[in-house]
Design an enzyme around this catalytic site. Structure first.
Site, PDB file in Angstrom:
ATOM      1  CG  ASP A   1      -6.842  -3.426   3.471  1.00  0.00           C
ATOM      2  OD1 ASP A   1      -7.553  -4.421   3.224  1.00  0.00           O
ATOM      3  OD2 ASP A   1      -6.142  -2.872   2.600  1.00  0.00           O
ATOM      4  CB  SER A   2      -4.630  -7.423   3.409  1.00  0.00           C
ATOM      5  OG  SER A   2      -5.000  -6.716   2.244  1.00  0.00           O
TER       6      SER A   2
ATOM      7  CE1 TYR B   1      -4.309 -10.462   5.541  1.00  0.00           C
ATOM      8  CE2 TYR B   1      -6.491  -9.668   6.151  1.00  0.00           C
ATOM      9  CZ  TYR B   1      -5.162  -9.865   6.465  1.00  0.00           C
ATOM     10  OH  TYR B   1      -4.694  -9.485   7.712  1.00  0.00           O
TER      11      TYR B   1
ATOM     12  CB  CYS C   1     -10.052  -5.642   4.259  1.00  0.00           C
ATOM     13  SG  CYS C   1      -9.552  -7.084   3.291  1.00  0.00           S
ATOM     14  CG  ASN C   2     -14.538  -4.773  -0.305  1.00  0.00           C
ATOM     15  OD1 ASN C   2     -15.730  -4.554  -0.438  1.00  0.00           O
ATOM     16  ND2 ASN C   2     -13.648  -3.798  -0.388  1.00  0.00           N
ATOM     17  CB  THR C   3     -10.673 -10.126   1.223  1.00  0.00           C
ATOM     18  OG1 THR C   3     -10.439  -9.542  -0.068  1.00  0.00           O
ATOM     19  CG2 THR C   3     -10.443 -11.611   1.147  1.00  0.00           C
TER      20      THR C   3
ATOM     21  CD  GLU D   1      -0.453  -3.432  -0.983  1.00  0.00           C
ATOM     22  OE1 GLU D   1       0.649  -3.279  -0.436  1.00  0.00           O
ATOM     23  OE2 GLU D   1      -1.526  -3.082  -0.449  1.00  0.00           O
TER      24      GLU D   1
ATOM     25  CB  CYS E   1     -10.870  -4.813  -3.884  1.00  0.00           C
ATOM     26  SG  CYS E   1      -9.166  -4.843  -3.253  1.00  0.00           S
ATOM     27  CB  THR E   2     -10.373  -1.029   0.522  1.00  0.00           C
ATOM     28  OG1 THR E   2      -9.487  -2.073   0.968  1.00  0.00           O
ATOM     29  CG2 THR E   2     -11.711  -1.187   1.202  1.00  0.00           C
ATOM     30  CG  HIS E   3      -5.616  -2.713  -2.463  1.00  0.00           C
ATOM     31  ND1 HIS E   3      -6.082  -3.323  -1.320  1.00  0.00           N
ATOM     32  CD2 HIS E   3      -4.267  -2.656  -2.333  1.00  0.00           C
ATOM     33  CE1 HIS E   3      -5.053  -3.628  -0.539  1.00  0.00           C
ATOM     34  NE2 HIS E   3      -3.945  -3.232  -1.125  1.00  0.00           N
TER      35      HIS E   3
HETATM   36  N1  DGL Z   1      -8.096  -4.470   0.168  1.00  0.00           N
HETATM   37  C1  DGL Z   1      -8.580  -5.814   0.298  1.00  0.00           C
HETATM   38  C2  DGL Z   1     -10.053  -5.875  -0.052  1.00  0.00           C
HETATM   39  O1  DGL Z   1     -10.744  -4.873   0.056  1.00  0.00           O
HETATM   40  C3  DGL Z   1      -7.897  -6.911  -0.457  1.00  0.00           C
HETATM   41  C4  DGL Z   1      -6.464  -6.929  -0.622  1.00  0.00           C
HETATM   42  C5  DGL Z   1      -5.890  -8.322  -0.536  1.00  0.00           C
HETATM   43  O2  DGL Z   1      -6.140  -9.179  -1.398  1.00  0.00           O
HETATM   44  O3  DGL Z   1      -5.210  -8.527   0.436  1.00  0.00           O
HETATM   45  O4  DGL Z   1     -10.543  -6.919  -0.411  1.00  0.00           O
END
Ligand code: DGL
Length: 282
Positions: A17-18, A49, A80-82, A157, A195-197
């Site tokens: 992931d990012s 990302y 990471c979804n992005t 974060e 988004c995994t966050h």
């Molecule tokens: N966790 C990432 C996702 O699932 C995005 C975090 C980022 O923007 O870097 O999209």
């Protein structure tokens, strides 16, 4: 794959992931595949990302996937979804092992639970602009409203997962998304965390959403799919078949390892003892 069927060493799974968000996916993988060896890479130096272009995200994500493969990963999870939305094809083209993204599995879980067939997707700017979820949902007979929530990743974060500012920001995004849904005549009963966050602010979301809405986190569906894929791979079933928790995890980050240890433990739900610093360049 070069491994022989007799090889009983643990299967090696690369997850990236990012930043910390993908640890929510690793958290779901651990109990399902308890004797695998996991390599987790958080590209924290180049996060977020979600505000970057497709070309940049693809370059970063391909580098991460190649690094994981060079460490022996036999299966790669884009947690990471992005990166899944913008770079799945590029990663698959560059990798020599199976690669799974989180968009299709997320849409699958929405299709399983939504009764109204209307879904609200919360995601990063880049994921929303790609319309990867809109397409995946439409392919499953669902209508979707995609809402970009660009401030959430930096807040999470920062560790502000129960902070009044995060609560306020979330309210603003949800109000806008629900107003968009009303204007289009949608009646969403399901919120997909794209988004995994975002699972980290789930309690805030639960408190802010109208009663009766289901919140979905694609980590669980993704982990189930990884398990199924490994079982159907001729070389690997014998190497994941154990109910004893023997999982070994190796953690790598491209920025502060101390921050990763402290915040990452919250995402993973268990202490992270050791994190190695990796330089992926700019
Ligand atoms: N966790 C990432 C996702 O699932 C995005 C975090 C980022 O923007 O870097 O999209």
């Amino acid at each position: 794959m070069s491994e022989s069927i007799a090889d009983a060493s643990p299967v090696r799974i690369g997850v990236f992931d990012s930043g910390f968000g993908g640890l929510t996916v690793l958290r779901a993988l651990l109990p399902r595949i308890p004797c695998a060896e996991f390599f987790y890479l958080g590209d924290t130096a180049r996060l977020p990302y979600g505000s970057k272009s497709q070309a940049t995200v693809a370059r970063y994500a391909v580098e991460s996937a190649q690094l994981l493969e060079s460490w022996g990963a036999q299966y790669i999870v884009i947690a990471c979804n992005t990166a899944s939305a913008l770079a799945l094809d590029a990663i698959r083209a560059a990798a020599h092992v199976p690669v799974l993204g989180v968009i299709e599995t997320g849409a699958d879980s929405a299709a399983d639970v939504s009764v109204t067939r209307d879904v609200l997707v919360l995601a990063t700017d880049a994921t929303v602009q790609s319309h990867a979820y809109a397409h995946a949902c439409a392919a499953r007979g669902l209508r979707s409203i995609e809402k970009a929530c660009p401030l959430l990743v930096p807040l999470i974060e920062e560790g502000w997962i129960d902070h009044s500012v995060t609560r306020q920001v979330l309210h603003i995004y949800l109000d806008q998304a629900l107003a968009d849904a009303r204007a289009l005549g949608h009646t969403p009963d399901t919120v997909l965390l794209g988004c995994t966050h975002y699972p980290l602010v789930r309690p805030l979301l639960e408190a802010a959403l109208p009663a009766g809405m289901t919140i979905l986190n694609s980590a669980e569906t993704t982990a189930n799919r990884v398990h199924r894929d490994l079982l159907s791979n001729v070389y690997l079933p014998s190497r994941i078949a154990s109910d004893r928790n023997l999982a070994r995890c190796h953690f790598f980050a491209t920025d502060s390892v101390d921050k990763f240890r402290v915040l990452g433990s919250r995402f993973l739900g268990q202490p992270i003892e050791r994190v190695e610093l990796i330089d992926l360049g700019g």
